[in-house]
Design an enzyme around this catalytic site. Sequence first.
Site, short mmCIF file in Angstrom:
data_model
loop_
_atom_site.label_atom_id
_atom_site.label_comp_id
_atom_site.label_asym_id
_atom_site.label_seq_id
_atom_site.Cartn_x
_atom_site.Cartn_y
_atom_site.Cartn_z
N SER A 1 16.57 -47.84 -9.01
CA SER A 1 17.85 -48.00 -9.75
C SER A 1 17.80 -49.92 -10.37
CB SER A 1 19.18 -47.90 -9.05
OG SER A 1 19.53 -46.53 -8.77
N ALA A 2 16.53 -50.18 -9.23
CA ALA A 2 17.06 -52.20 -9.75
C ALA A 2 16.71 -52.31 -11.06
CB ALA A 2 16.81 -53.21 -8.65
N LYS B 1 35.24 -41.62 -9.78
CA LYS B 1 35.59 -42.88 -8.38
C LYS B 1 37.07 -43.55 -8.80
CE LYS B 1 34.20 -45.72 -4.79
NZ LYS B 1 32.98 -47.21 -4.68
N VAL C 1 0.55 -51.82 -7.15
CA VAL C 1 0.96 -53.87 -7.14
C VAL C 1 -0.23 -54.33 -6.00
CG1 VAL C 1 1.93 -55.59 -7.60
CG2 VAL C 1 2.22 -54.02 -8.74
N THR D 1 28.85 -51.96 -3.48
CA THR D 1 28.30 -53.20 -3.74
C THR D 1 26.86 -53.61 -5.15
OG1 THR D 1 28.24 -54.25 -1.78
CG2 THR D 1 30.20 -54.68 -3.93
C1 LIG Z 1 21.99 -46.85 3.29
C2 LIG Z 1 22.18 -47.67 1.94
C3 LIG Z 1 23.76 -46.59 0.81
C4 LIG Z 1 23.54 -47.63 -0.11
N1 LIG Z 1 24.82 -47.28 -0.96
C5 LIG Z 1 25.16 -47.67 -2.10
C6 LIG Z 1 25.98 -47.72 -2.95
O1 LIG Z 1 26.97 -46.54 -2.09
N2 LIG Z 1 26.47 -48.05 -4.21
C7 LIG Z 1 26.11 -48.66 -3.99
O2 LIG Z 1 26.21 -49.60 -5.53
N3 LIG Z 1 24.68 -49.04 -3.66
C8 LIG Z 1 24.08 -49.14 -2.83
N4 LIG Z 1 23.21 -49.21 -2.09
C9 LIG Z 1 22.07 -50.57 -2.80
C10 LIG Z 1 21.43 -49.10 -3.64
O3 LIG Z 1 21.21 -47.79 -3.29
C11 LIG Z 1 20.21 -50.51 -3.80
O4 LIG Z 1 20.65 -51.65 -4.60
C12 LIG Z 1 19.74 -50.03 -5.20
O5 LIG Z 1 19.56 -48.42 -4.95
C13 LIG Z 1 18.95 -50.69 -6.07
O6 LIG Z 1 16.98 -50.37 -4.97
P1 LIG Z 1 15.81 -50.99 -5.74
O7 LIG Z 1 15.85 -50.35 -7.11
O8 LIG Z 1 16.02 -52.47 -5.81
O9 LIG Z 1 15.02 -50.90 -4.41
P2 LIG Z 1 14.52 -49.19 -4.76
O10 LIG Z 1 15.13 -48.15 -4.67
O11 LIG Z 1 13.37 -49.50 -2.98
O12 LIG Z 1 13.22 -49.26 -5.31
C14 LIG Z 1 11.87 -49.92 -4.77
C15 LIG Z 1 11.05 -49.61 -5.99
O13 LIG Z 1 10.15 -50.45 -5.96
C16 LIG Z 1 8.25 -49.64 -6.18
N5 LIG Z 1 7.14 -50.45 -5.24
C17 LIG Z 1 7.42 -50.81 -4.06
N6 LIG Z 1 6.36 -51.68 -3.83
C18 LIG Z 1 5.34 -51.45 -5.01
C19 LIG Z 1 4.25 -51.72 -5.26
N7 LIG Z 1 2.74 -52.57 -3.90
N8 LIG Z 1 3.38 -51.21 -6.31
C20 LIG Z 1 4.32 -51.29 -7.43
N9 LIG Z 1 5.83 -50.68 -7.31
C21 LIG Z 1 6.05 -50.44 -6.10
C22 LIG Z 1 8.97 -48.77 -5.61
O14 LIG Z 1 8.27 -47.55 -5.41
C23 LIG Z 1 10.50 -48.51 -5.92
O15 LIG Z 1 9.90 -47.48 -7.54
C24 LIG Z 1 23.05 -48.54 -0.57
C25 LIG Z 1 21.61 -49.31 0.46
C26 LIG Z 1 21.27 -48.48 1.57
C27 LIG Z 1 20.27 -48.72 1.70
#
Ligand SMILES: Cc1cc2nc3c(=O)[nH]c(=O)nc-3n(C[C@H](O)[C@H](O)[C@H](O)COP(=O)(O)OP(=O)(O)OC[C@H]3O[C@@H](n4cnc5c(N)ncnc54)[C@H](O)[C@@H]3O)c2cc1C
Length: 511
Positions: A19-20, A83, A190, A349
């Site tokens: 999502s980020a 919600k 990466v 959050t």
């Molecule tokens: C249990 C739990 C419940 C949650 N519930 C909520 C909620 O209800 N509401 C809310 O707002 N937030 C919630 N969150 C937070 C939310 O899920 C995250 O903020 C959001 O999903 C963003 O995740 P991210 O993109 O930072 O990381 P991730 O989803 O982990 O994505 C990481 C990405 O990096 C890539 N990557 C990693 N290493 C490499 C590499 N070496 N080379 C290339 N790509 C790489 C992966 O393939 C992936 O695409 C929750 C989190 C958790 C843990």
Amino acid sequence: MQQTAPKAIQHIAIVGGGSAGWMTAATLAKVLPKEFCKVTLIESPQIKTVSVGEASIPQIQLFNRILEIDENEFLQRTKATFKLGIEFHNFAREGDCYFHPFGSYGTNMDALPFHHFWLKQSQTGNTLDIENYSLAALAARQNKFQRPTNSGNSPLSSINYAFHFDAKLYADFLQDYAVKRGVQHIEANVTNVSLKADNGFIDSLFLNDGQKITADLYIDCSGFKGLLIEQVLKTGFEDWSHYLPCDSAVALACKNTLGLTPYTQAIAHQSGWRWRIPLQHRVGNGLVYASEFMQHQQASKLLQEEIEGQALADINSLKWTTGMRNKSWNKNCIAIGLSAGFLEPMESTGLHLIQSAIAKLMTLFPTKEFAQCDIDSYNAQTRKEFVNIRDFLILHYKATEREDSEFWRYCKNMQVPDSLHEKLTMYQETGRIFRQDNELFNETSWLAVMHGQGIKANRYHPLVDRLEPSEISRRLQHIEDVIKRSVATMPDHSHFINQCFSNNFCDIQSG
Ligand SMILES: Cc1cc2nc3c(=O)[nH]c(=O)nc-3n(C[C@H](O)[C@H](O)[C@H](O)COP(=O)(O)OP(=O)(O)OC[C@H]3O[C@@H](n4cnc5c(N)ncnc54)[C@H](O)[C@@H]3O)c2cc1C
């Protein structure tokens, strides 16, 4: 003296397609013309996203508006529901229940916050629970929803709402949006990163397919591990586990048997809590726990026992350290999403912190010179935001009478940060609640959780006494009646969602 022309950022590389990554890519694609700045997103086909961020808060409406996303299309594509807040069970005591609503309680009167009048009236024992003065809480309890309408002073004009949505579908939706607008999408890992010899800035990323990516600005959206910000730049992490001891979760989607409630549920158990997030096609469930007090197997078993319908997938296990990166922006790298830190999912959050990081990036958008004052300002703002949210989350654990397990005894007796202690003391002694530094959670939120978890105010604002008790009583009764009558006119939540797909009945501000 002639000023040097700023050296424009011409290429931004984002690592991570959760999502980020996609929220960042979509915004950059919308705001930066392709000719002005190229954006590349690299995501690993092997490393899974967390795919659990499924509940949002109302600020997400602003994000959608910036991207000019059609809300009905968004609902359809992400299988979203609406919600109105969160229903908390068992936090203060086993068996209790309260609602943290979006929107406000009642209405300010004579330039004083509503809750001071309610506090005075409560002392006479002659009033209803604060929930009865919140349209969101009342509507949620009756499974009703509609968007705000243009109806003057009616509380229907100010309905505030967010969404529950499928995290995977959300990322796909934003990916389509970003790629259509010119973001280059590379599926590769990466595997190596080179730094510039003179200043330690990131120079290039090396991918397992042989490509080398060189950009001016790198956005680390690689999840908990913080591939660039931590593994390469060694930025450091501030650990807040002693305040927020839940560090693990097991998540499991299931069939919906209880209907489309327009709210998230948070149900405390002996070593943490469980979420229930209703989507159109399934329910998202997760059990959050502190690994010091509960084993993974025990957590998985409890979750499987407690879900309402047939499981639709395997259990997804997640583990984190609660806290934040010492600096989210370090040199030419900005960590956004879980790589910047994670508190815990209680008040949904995570996605908001991503949105807010993107907004700050836009405000402080750098040149290739990377002014240190911009970086410092970004980091200071981020820290304030995390600290304020952290304090609000701690409240949910600290304000408890529970002593039935080691976990709750720990929470009840733990030291809390001074900033939270001051807020609690102020409310207890004077009934006053102030929103500090434009913090995310407003007076309604603090009141909902403090009151819901049994914290009592000993006094109310002295100027409330300007009004006769009978007049206060009359006004409160009037507000309660108006809210009740307004909720009675609202449609059922599932019916409203269906209408969103069939015609324009539920356009925002349709009146
Ligand atoms: C249990 C739990 C419940 C949650 N519930 C909520 C909620 O209800 N509401 C809310 O707002 N937030 C919630 N969150 C937070 C939310 O899920 C995250 O903020 C959001 O999903 C963003 O995740 P991210 O993109 O930072 O990381 P991730 O989803 O982990 O994505 C990481 C990405 O990096 C890539 N990557 C990693 N290493 C490499 C590499 N070496 N080379 C290339 N790509 C790489 C992966 O393939 C992936 O695409 C929750 C989190 C958790 C843990």
